[in-house]
Design a protein around this motif. Sequence first.
Motif, mmCIF file in Angstrom:
data_model
loop_
_atom_site.group_PDB
_atom_site.id
_atom_site.type_symbol
_atom_site.label_atom_id
_atom_site.label_comp_id
_atom_site.label_asym_id
_atom_site.label_seq_id
_atom_site.Cartn_x
_atom_site.Cartn_y
_atom_site.Cartn_z
ATOM 1 N N GLN A 170 20.143 -4.169 80.386
ATOM 2 C CA GLN A 170 20.418 -2.899 81.085
ATOM 3 C C GLN A 170 21.417 -2.050 80.286
ATOM 4 O O GLN A 170 21.298 -0.827 80.230
ATOM 5 N N LEU A 171 22.388 -2.712 79.674
ATOM 6 C CA LEU A 171 23.365 -1.993 78.852
ATOM 7 C C LEU A 171 22.675 -1.308 77.679
ATOM 8 O O LEU A 171 22.972 -0.146 77.350
ATOM 9 N N GLN A 172 21.733 -2.015 77.040
ATOM 10 C CA GLN A 172 21.001 -1.429 75.917
ATOM 11 C C GLN A 172 20.158 -0.248 76.382
ATOM 12 O O GLN A 172 20.097 0.789 75.707
ATOM 13 N N THR A 173 19.509 -0.395 77.533
ATOM 14 C CA THR A 173 18.719 0.716 78.098
ATOM 15 C C THR A 173 19.619 1.923 78.358
ATOM 16 O O THR A 173 19.254 3.066 78.047
ATOM 17 N N TYR A 174 20.791 1.671 78.916
ATOM 18 C CA TYR A 174 21.763 2.736 79.192
ATOM 19 C C TYR A 174 22.169 3.455 77.903
ATOM 20 O O TYR A 174 22.194 4.682 77.837
ATOM 21 N N ARG A 175 22.485 2.656 76.871
ATOM 22 C CA ARG A 175 22.930 3.255 75.612
ATOM 23 C C ARG A 175 21.818 4.073 74.952
ATOM 24 O O ARG A 175 22.056 5.176 74.461
ATOM 25 N N ASP A 176 20.609 3.520 74.928
ATOM 26 C CA ASP A 176 19.487 4.215 74.295
ATOM 27 C C ASP A 176 19.213 5.542 75.003
ATOM 28 O O ASP A 176 19.032 6.584 74.357
ATOM 29 N N ALA A 177 19.182 5.502 76.333
ATOM 30 C CA ALA A 177 18.892 6.716 77.095
ATOM 31 C C ALA A 177 20.013 7.741 76.960
ATOM 32 O O ALA A 177 19.764 8.948 76.915
ATOM 33 N N THR A 178 21.257 7.255 76.887
ATOM 34 C CA THR A 178 22.397 8.158 76.715
ATOM 35 C C THR A 178 22.305 8.890 75.378
ATOM 36 O O THR A 178 22.538 10.101 75.289
ATOM 37 N N LYS A 179 21.940 8.146 74.340
ATOM 38 C CA LYS A 179 21.803 8.750 73.011
ATOM 39 C C LYS A 179 20.684 9.795 72.995
ATOM 40 O O LYS A 179 20.825 10.882 72.436
ATOM 41 N N LEU A 180 19.567 9.463 73.640
ATOM 42 C CA LEU A 180 18.442 10.403 73.706
ATOM 43 C C LEU A 180 18.824 11.641 74.511
ATOM 44 O O LEU A 180 18.459 12.766 74.149
ATOM 45 N N ARG A 181 19.549 11.442 75.605
ATOM 46 C CA ARG A 181 19.961 12.598 76.405
ATOM 47 C C ARG A 181 20.906 13.500 75.616
ATOM 48 O O ARG A 181 20.831 14.734 75.713
ATOM 49 N N GLN A 182 21.780 12.918 74.825
ATOM 50 C CA GLN A 182 22.682 13.724 73.992
ATOM 51 C C GLN A 182 21.889 14.559 72.990
ATOM 52 O O GLN A 182 22.227 15.716 72.722
ATOM 53 N N THR A 183 20.815 13.953 72.436
ATOM 54 C CA THR A 183 19.962 14.692 71.503
ATOM 55 C C THR A 183 19.322 15.891 72.205
ATOM 56 O O THR A 183 19.301 17.008 71.680
ATOM 57 N N VAL A 184 18.818 15.658 73.417
ATOM 58 C CA VAL A 184 18.177 16.735 74.179
ATOM 59 C C VAL A 184 19.197 17.817 74.543
ATOM 60 O O VAL A 184 18.914 19.018 74.456
ATOM 61 N N GLU A 185 20.401 17.391 74.938
ATOM 62 C CA GLU A 185 21.458 18.357 75.263
ATOM 63 C C GLU A 185 21.753 19.261 74.071
ATOM 64 O O GLU A 185 21.889 20.486 74.212
ATOM 65 N N GLY A 186 21.845 18.646 72.878
ATOM 66 C CA GLY A 186 22.106 19.421 71.668
ATOM 67 C C GLY A 186 21.001 20.424 71.384
ATOM 68 O O GLY A 186 21.273 21.563 70.965
ATOM 69 N N LEU A 187 19.760 20.027 71.604
ATOM 70 C CA LEU A 187 18.629 20.927 71.382
ATOM 71 C C LEU A 187 18.653 22.087 72.367
ATOM 72 O O LEU A 187 18.410 23.246 72.000
ATOM 73 N N LEU A 188 18.934 21.806 73.627
ATOM 74 C CA LEU A 188 18.980 22.867 74.646
ATOM 75 C C LEU A 188 20.045 23.917 74.303
ATOM 76 O O LEU A 188 19.831 25.118 74.476
ATOM 77 N N LYS A 189 21.198 23.448 73.797
ATOM 78 C CA LYS A 189 22.270 24.376 73.429
ATOM 79 C C LYS A 189 21.924 25.195 72.193
ATOM 80 O O LYS A 189 22.520 26.248 71.948
ATOM 81 N N SER A 190 20.960 24.699 71.403
ATOM 82 C CA SER A 190 20.634 25.345 70.130
ATOM 83 C C SER A 190 19.504 26.371 70.229
ATOM 84 O O SER A 190 19.175 27.019 69.242
ATOM 85 N N ILE A 191 18.895 26.492 71.388
ATOM 86 C CA ILE A 191 17.763 27.422 71.533
ATOM 87 C C ILE A 191 18.268 28.859 71.418
ATOM 88 O O ILE A 191 19.187 29.274 72.135
ATOM 89 N N GLY A 192 17.669 29.622 70.515
ATOM 90 C CA GLY A 192 18.070 31.004 70.305
ATOM 91 C C GLY A 192 17.372 31.950 71.266
ATOM 92 O O GLY A 192 16.499 31.547 72.049
#
Length: 896
Positions: free
Chosen positions: A578-600
């Motif tokens: 469960q910890l690994q699932t949490y970490r993987d999903a957290t990393k993916l969500r951070q990637t998505v957050e960065g993309l959303l902030k970068s939309i021009g």
Amino acid sequence: MAFRAFYALPPETFVTDTGQHTNAVHGFTSMLLTMIRQQKPSHVVVAFDLDTPTFRSEEYTEYKAGRNKTPEEFGGQVDLIIKVMDAMNVPTISLDGYEADDIIATLATQAENAGWDTLVVSGDRDAFQLITEKTLVLYPKKGISDIPPMDATAVQEKYFVSPAQYSDLAALVGETADNLPGVPGVGPKTAAKWINQYGGLEGILENLDSIGGKVGDALREHIDSVKRNRRLNHLLRDLDLPVPLEAMELRHPDREKVEELFDALQFKTLRKRLFDLFGSDEDDAPDAEHQVPAHQLLTEASAVTSWFESLGSSRVGLALAGDSLPLADPIGLDVHGIALSTQSSAAYLPLGDLDAAAEKVLADWLAGDAPKVVHDVKAAYKALSGRGLRLGGVVDDTSISGYLIQPERRNYELADLSQYHLKTALSVSAVKDAGQLDLGLDGDDGAADAVVRAFVTERLSDHFAPMLEERGAQKLLSGMELPLAKVLAEMELSGISVSKETLDLLMSDFTETIEAAQSEAYTIIGHEVNLGSPKQLQTVLFDELGMPKTKKIKTGFSTDAEALADLTEKHPHPFLLQLQTYRDATKLRQTVEGLLKSIGPDERVHTSYAQNIAATGRLSSNNPNLQNIPIRSEEGRRIRGAFVVGRGVPQKAQQGGKTKTAIQYETLLTADYSQIEMRIMAHLSGDQALIQAFKDGEDLHRFVGSHIFNVEPQDVTSAMRSKVKAMSYGLVYGLSSFGLSKQLNISVDEARTLMKDYFDRFGAVRDYLRGVVEQARLDGYTETIEGRRRYLPELTSDNRHLREMAERAALNAPIQGSAADIIKRAMLGVDAEISKAGLESRMLLQVHDELVFEVAPGELKQLTALVSEQMASAADLSVPLDVQIGTGKSWFDAGH
């Protein structure tokens, strides 16, 4: 102190591209800089132990025995600290047969005899015996930041004896760190009572029979050990040192040495702290030839024309003045004016004040072939295009040429290059203070700054010219990197369309996964815990669940990704999953957050490519990093599905005057190289078996597996193929049998046998790998197929650890660097052919060995053929370059 620095900073955070850990170096240097800033010493010296035996270990073979094995990550770091000290002009002393403490004791004695006040920084309590009115000890209590001074009063309060009697106390109590056992049952208070009662150890020895009880019996029984302890813990004060006190005067660091070393160590903030602390040195004074010439303010066509005509064939430094735009804006800079400078004349053209005729003269000159020198030409291309201006005739970009000269450097900002190479400060105020500059621009520091930057850029370019020639890098600059900068600028301006709806959905999905993993983890252990807190995780994993301890770190035991992956594999506990699932999903969500902030505003993401980050020549992507979009996991690949075909104005068509109307593109096209690094390995090694396998279109890893395991290709299992693949790529990176065993979770013996069988079958590969390191040792550098050099001075280092790091880099650089050269050459070829054919399709992204295109309606067949041909012919290798093409409405769909 180096050990304390090592344990105070996490090794995994401080590691260079070549794998050299630097946490002890960083921590030690940081501590020293803090000491210098706080204490303001006039003289500084550092003493080090040697690995050779000392008179103490010769007398008592158990001296310091039983200490934990030195961590592998610490290897080579003391040598690097000594290099840093040398660059800082701080003398270091070591003496065969003696410890650093004896050197320090001698120095403190010499300094006191000379009437100096002395501060001893040491983590060894034996140093307390040196404390006097003139000598204090700075003793670290926690890490390397909490270092209070110990004076005679502090020693008396803590140990109930004077500093001069501290070695008597240590002789009785013993010292665990030195493996010197004390008298059983005798602690510091008992020892201090005896010392104060009898005046010291000599008095105690004279009154042995007067000390009663069990402790008295123990003392008499262990008296020889006490005498030995006293001999060994007593610091020598009369050594013959090779460096006199006067030579230890604190001097300004050697900027060139510091720059080169800190580049290799990849220190950035520490470099700034060091030079901020020491300020400028007399040697850093600018030469007379670096005087900024008087400038002209040009606004009318006749004046602009006249100034350009006066240039003749002179190269002109060009810099822009303007305001930075929001991160999501692809232009990057709203240009207000253009500064131009040669060595003898300068001009500033405020764009808002130019008349129409002057604008036309400027536009023609900018687009023409007049030789221009720019710092960060890609940014200039983009910024000028925002004003409807084109830039041609660029013969140098000092950020790129500086990189080609020093590919290991971590910073290519104009100010840093100017200070390092020209010893010239860039700030207008600094130049004015030096009596160099009187621009007369009525306090318009934006314009003044631009004029200084234009001048310094031209001076730097002139300074770099012979260095580029010496390194054989001029062809790379003019034939590859400069034209590529324009291609990258167009790609960045185009950006790639993203579906905000898809990203929002992914954001929601990953959040749900995170919350579900948290809830399940809480249920498993019976309480809530912060899954992002290493300290709380340590408590759960090692105290509550009783799991095997991982790698020891300063705060306990590691819970980083590598440690947990290893733990999960050996002990697949539900909480870990469960910890690994949490970490993987957290990393993916951070990637998505960065993309959303970068939309021009155009609903596209515009990444920024850097040509001067990776020493191998690889491009890097930032803001956002699109090369980091995960592709191995199904969840990660979903993120690629958010990158879609969209609308836009074709860059080529816009430049050619065909159209300025946005069009709806038809599809995305992806093209990448198959196993390019293995193909380069086959080419460079000349291994005929591998070459033939590629020519025959074999599955390389299956082919190699059949030869190693002596089975038919169809009988190579997926497990066999995975082992061969890991090893084949590992060889490129200098993977050892130990590293391979760890990667494949097999024994070292099996890994060693696997590598031996590989080299027995493919001897040319073995010969090449040996030869490339030896050749690099002779030349001092490695070279790619395009002549890109990477200098590796540590190949001849006396330190085994540093030398092996450099050897791994020497193995990797020609192959990975050649792969980088090939994809760059392909990009130039594709771009030229798209222009030549007048296509509206455009190149959007480069991700490692993959290119992504947006295809205009009706151009798919022509673009596919064009891209395939240009990528396949980007290098003349002895094996074919296999290009794989895919199409689809999203980046995910276009994958293959």
